[in-house]
Design a protein around this motif. Structure first.
Motif, PDB file in Angstrom:
ATOM      1  N   MET A 182       0.853  -1.192   0.000  1.00  0.00           N
ATOM      2  CA  MET A 182       0.000   0.000   0.000  1.00  0.00           C
ATOM      3  C   MET A 182       0.887   1.240   0.000  1.00  0.00           C
ATOM      4  N   LYS A 183       0.965   1.883  -1.142  1.00  0.00           N
ATOM      5  CA  LYS A 183       1.891   3.004  -1.323  1.00  0.00           C
ATOM      6  C   LYS A 183       1.201   4.368  -1.312  1.00  0.00           C
ATOM      7  N   TYR A 184      -0.107   4.398  -1.570  1.00  0.00           N
ATOM      8  CA  TYR A 184      -0.777   5.681  -1.768  1.00  0.00           C
ATOM      9  C   TYR A 184      -2.074   5.780  -0.968  1.00  0.00           C
ATOM     10  N   GLY A 185      -2.055   5.305   0.277  1.00  0.00           N
ATOM     11  CA  GLY A 185      -3.212   5.483   1.135  1.00  0.00           C
ATOM     12  C   GLY A 185      -3.827   4.201   1.649  1.00  0.00           C
ATOM     13  N   TYR A 186      -4.564   4.328   2.754  1.00  0.00           N
ATOM     14  CA  TYR A 186      -5.334   3.282   3.416  1.00  0.00           C
ATOM     15  C   TYR A 186      -4.468   2.289   4.199  1.00  0.00           C
ATOM     16  N   GLU A 187      -3.173   2.571   4.345  1.00  0.00           N
ATOM     17  CA  GLU A 187      -2.327   1.682   5.133  1.00  0.00           C
ATOM     18  C   GLU A 187      -2.704   1.706   6.613  1.00  0.00           C
ATOM     19  N   ASP A 188      -3.153   2.851   7.107  1.00  0.00           N
ATOM     20  CA  ASP A 188      -3.586   2.941   8.506  1.00  0.00           C
ATOM     21  C   ASP A 188      -4.840   2.109   8.746  1.00  0.00           C
ATOM     22  N   LEU A 189      -5.789   2.221   7.829  1.00  0.00           N
ATOM     23  CA  LEU A 189      -7.029   1.457   7.952  1.00  0.00           C
ATOM     24  C   LEU A 189      -6.725  -0.037   7.980  1.00  0.00           C
ATOM     25  N   TYR A 190      -5.853  -0.503   7.106  1.00  0.00           N
ATOM     26  CA  TYR A 190      -5.501  -1.922   7.053  1.00  0.00           C
ATOM     27  C   TYR A 190      -4.878  -2.377   8.373  1.00  0.00           C
ATOM     28  N   LYS A 223      -2.488  13.376 -10.105  1.00  0.00           N
ATOM     29  CA  LYS A 223      -2.793  12.158 -10.838  1.00  0.00           C
ATOM     30  C   LYS A 223      -3.489  11.153  -9.925  1.00  0.00           C
ATOM     31  N   ILE A 224      -4.253  10.271 -10.556  1.00  0.00           N
ATOM     32  CA  ILE A 224      -4.902   9.185  -9.828  1.00  0.00           C
ATOM     33  C   ILE A 224      -3.985   7.974  -9.864  1.00  0.00           C
ATOM     34  N   ASN A 225      -3.816   7.330  -8.725  1.00  0.00           N
ATOM     35  CA  ASN A 225      -2.980   6.136  -8.676  1.00  0.00           C
ATOM     36  C   ASN A 225      -3.858   4.927  -8.373  1.00  0.00           C
ATOM     37  N   LYS A 226      -3.774   3.929  -9.230  1.00  0.00           N
ATOM     38  CA  LYS A 226      -4.596   2.731  -9.092  1.00  0.00           C
ATOM     39  C   LYS A 226      -4.338   2.029  -7.759  1.00  0.00           C
ATOM     40  N   ASN A 227      -3.129   2.173  -7.220  1.00  0.00           N
ATOM     41  CA  ASN A 227      -2.797   1.532  -5.953  1.00  0.00           C
ATOM     42  C   ASN A 227      -3.696   2.029  -4.824  1.00  0.00           C
ATOM     43  N   ASN A 228      -4.116   3.287  -4.898  1.00  0.00           N
ATOM     44  CA  ASN A 228      -5.020   3.838  -3.888  1.00  0.00           C
ATOM     45  C   ASN A 228      -6.346   3.083  -3.883  1.00  0.00           C
ATOM     46  N   ILE A 229      -6.907   2.852  -5.066  1.00  0.00           N
ATOM     47  CA  ILE A 229      -8.181   2.139  -5.177  1.00  0.00           C
ATOM     48  C   ILE A 229      -8.008   0.675  -4.791  1.00  0.00           C
ATOM     49  N   ASP A 230      -6.929   0.060  -5.248  1.00  0.00           N
ATOM     50  CA  ASP A 230      -6.672  -1.343  -4.905  1.00  0.00           C
ATOM     51  C   ASP A 230      -6.544  -1.529  -3.399  1.00  0.00           C
ATOM     52  N   SER A 231      -5.860  -0.601  -2.741  1.00  0.00           N
ATOM     53  CA  SER A 231      -5.671  -0.698  -1.292  1.00  0.00           C
ATOM     54  C   SER A 231      -6.992  -0.580  -0.553  1.00  0.00           C
ATOM     55  N   LEU A 232      -7.835   0.331  -1.002  1.00  0.00           N
ATOM     56  CA  LEU A 232      -9.152   0.476  -0.376  1.00  0.00           C
ATOM     57  C   LEU A 232      -9.978  -0.793  -0.563  1.00  0.00           C
ATOM     58  N   MET A 233      -9.909  -1.390  -1.735  1.00  0.00           N
ATOM     59  CA  MET A 233     -10.659  -2.626  -1.983  1.00  0.00           C
ATOM     60  C   MET A 233     -10.190  -3.749  -1.062  1.00  0.00           C
ATOM     61  N   VAL A 234      -8.878  -3.858  -0.868  1.00  0.00           N
ATOM     62  CA  VAL A 234      -8.335  -4.856   0.059  1.00  0.00           C
ATOM     63  C   VAL A 234      -8.865  -4.607   1.467  1.00  0.00           C
ATOM     64  N   CYS A 235      -8.868  -3.339   1.887  1.00  0.00           N
ATOM     65  CA  CYS A 235      -9.336  -2.998   3.235  1.00  0.00           C
ATOM     66  C   CYS A 235     -10.817  -3.325   3.422  1.00  0.00           C
TER      67      CYS A 235
END
Length: 343
Positions: A182-190, A223-235
């Protein structure tokens, strides 16, 4: 062994770092170690860390190749010796009493986790545009056996890892670390979901102790980074597993509806007009991609929406219903509102 290990991931923060470090070092509570993880900074941040370490023997500095905030926090956790672990970002501030008051509560109840409130200041080009504080939970001790009963209070305490103390023994027992993918957000939530999956005992302290400063000119990418969306989906998948583990998928479904609607709004705002150069179709495509997350497999029918309105309000139930029926463009227009522009 120190009572607390405070971990600060440091990356290119020479403008703010000294103020952050001073806010920690002036705490009335003294028995802590301060672990500064220089994550390959290209500015003077690493030198500032070394300068402070020369003056205070409680400070330990790690210099490492850049790997992101999760990698930096994990590196700090690997060498931490404190009974409890705390976090601070390299441009935020500790407020008076954070360590002393919350360690007292942790020690009094032998708690696995202490969660407290934070103040958030939003700024743009050095000007304050909004100030908000965590609200919606009460102070009190929640034993492990009552986790499910008081989950709403726990959930309302937020997801920022810096708004808490965590027993190191508990984290090590369950091998709880930050997800370095998780490089661009939601690491705290996880991280918080992983803790809650193991039914910790928790003290909630509603007093504000942490100052989170959101600098949009410094933090927001064009820019939008797909990793942000992927990380949220994992969470979200992990959080649904949390609901199922404690059998809350029915007893607290209204909370799940609120969660989903809030995340839908986050994604739509994430692809909002400030993301320069994106055509409308590209924005909607990101929202459609988010909708492929399996937590949205359930179609919220009209009768379900009516039932949930009583507990969540029209907004949350309506957003989930429209999203599940693929009304992405309508939602985009409603949520973006006056900022909507046809690119």
């Amino acid at each position: 062994m120190a009572d607390i290990s405070v971990i600060v991931p440091v990356y290119n923060s020479e403008r703010y770092l000294e103020k952050t470090l001073n806010s920690i070092l002036k705490q009335s509570f003294r028995d802590f170690e301060l672990i500064l993880v220089d994550d390959g900074s290209a500015d003077l941040s690493g030198e500032i860390c070394d300068k402070y370490a020369e003056k205070d023997k409680r400070i330990v500095v790690i210099h490492k190749k850049n790997g992101g905030i999760c990698s930096a926090r994990n590196a700090g956790m690997e060498i931490a010796k404190g009974q409890y672990i705390a976090f601070c970002d390299n441009d935020d501030l500790y407020l008076d009493g954070l360590l002393e008051d919350n360690y007292y509560l942790a020690d009094k109840y032998d708690a696995d986790v202490v969660r407290f409130s934070r103040r958030r200041t939003d700024s743009l080009n050095g000007k304050v545009i909004a100030v908000r504080e965590t609200k919606g939970f009460q102070t009190g001790y929640i034993p492990s056996s009552k986790f499910e009963k008081f989950y709403e209070q726990i959930n309302n305490a937020g997801e920022g890892v810096w708004a808490g103390l965590y027993k190191r023994e508990f984290l090590e027992k369950y091998n709880i670390k930050f997800n370095e993918n998780m490089k661009y957000g939601y690491e705290d939530l996880y991280f918080m979901i992983q803790i809650y999956m193991h039914q910790p005992s928790i003290v909630l302290n509603s007093k504000v102790y942490y100052h989170w400063i959101m600098r949009y000119d410094h933090s927001t990418s064009a820019k939008i980074n797909k990793n942000n969306i992927d990380s949220l989906m994992v969470c979200l998948l992990e959080k649904w597993n949390l609901y199922k583990k404690y059998r809350m998928e029915e007893t607290k479904k209204y909370l799940w509806i609120k969660e989903l609607s809030a995340r839908i709004c986050q994604v739509i705002k994430y692809v909002g007009p400030e993301k320069a150069g994106l055509k409308l179709k590209e924005r909607i495509d990101v929202i459609k991609y988010f909708a492929t997350c399996s937590v949205f497999d359930e179609r919220f029918r009209f009768n379900t929406m009516l039932k949930m309105i009583k507990q969540t309000g029209v907004g949350s139930a309506g957003i989930c219903w429209m999203f599940s029926h693929r009304l992405y463009f309508v939602l985009y227009c409603l949520i973006i509102g006056k900022n909507f522009r046809m690119y």
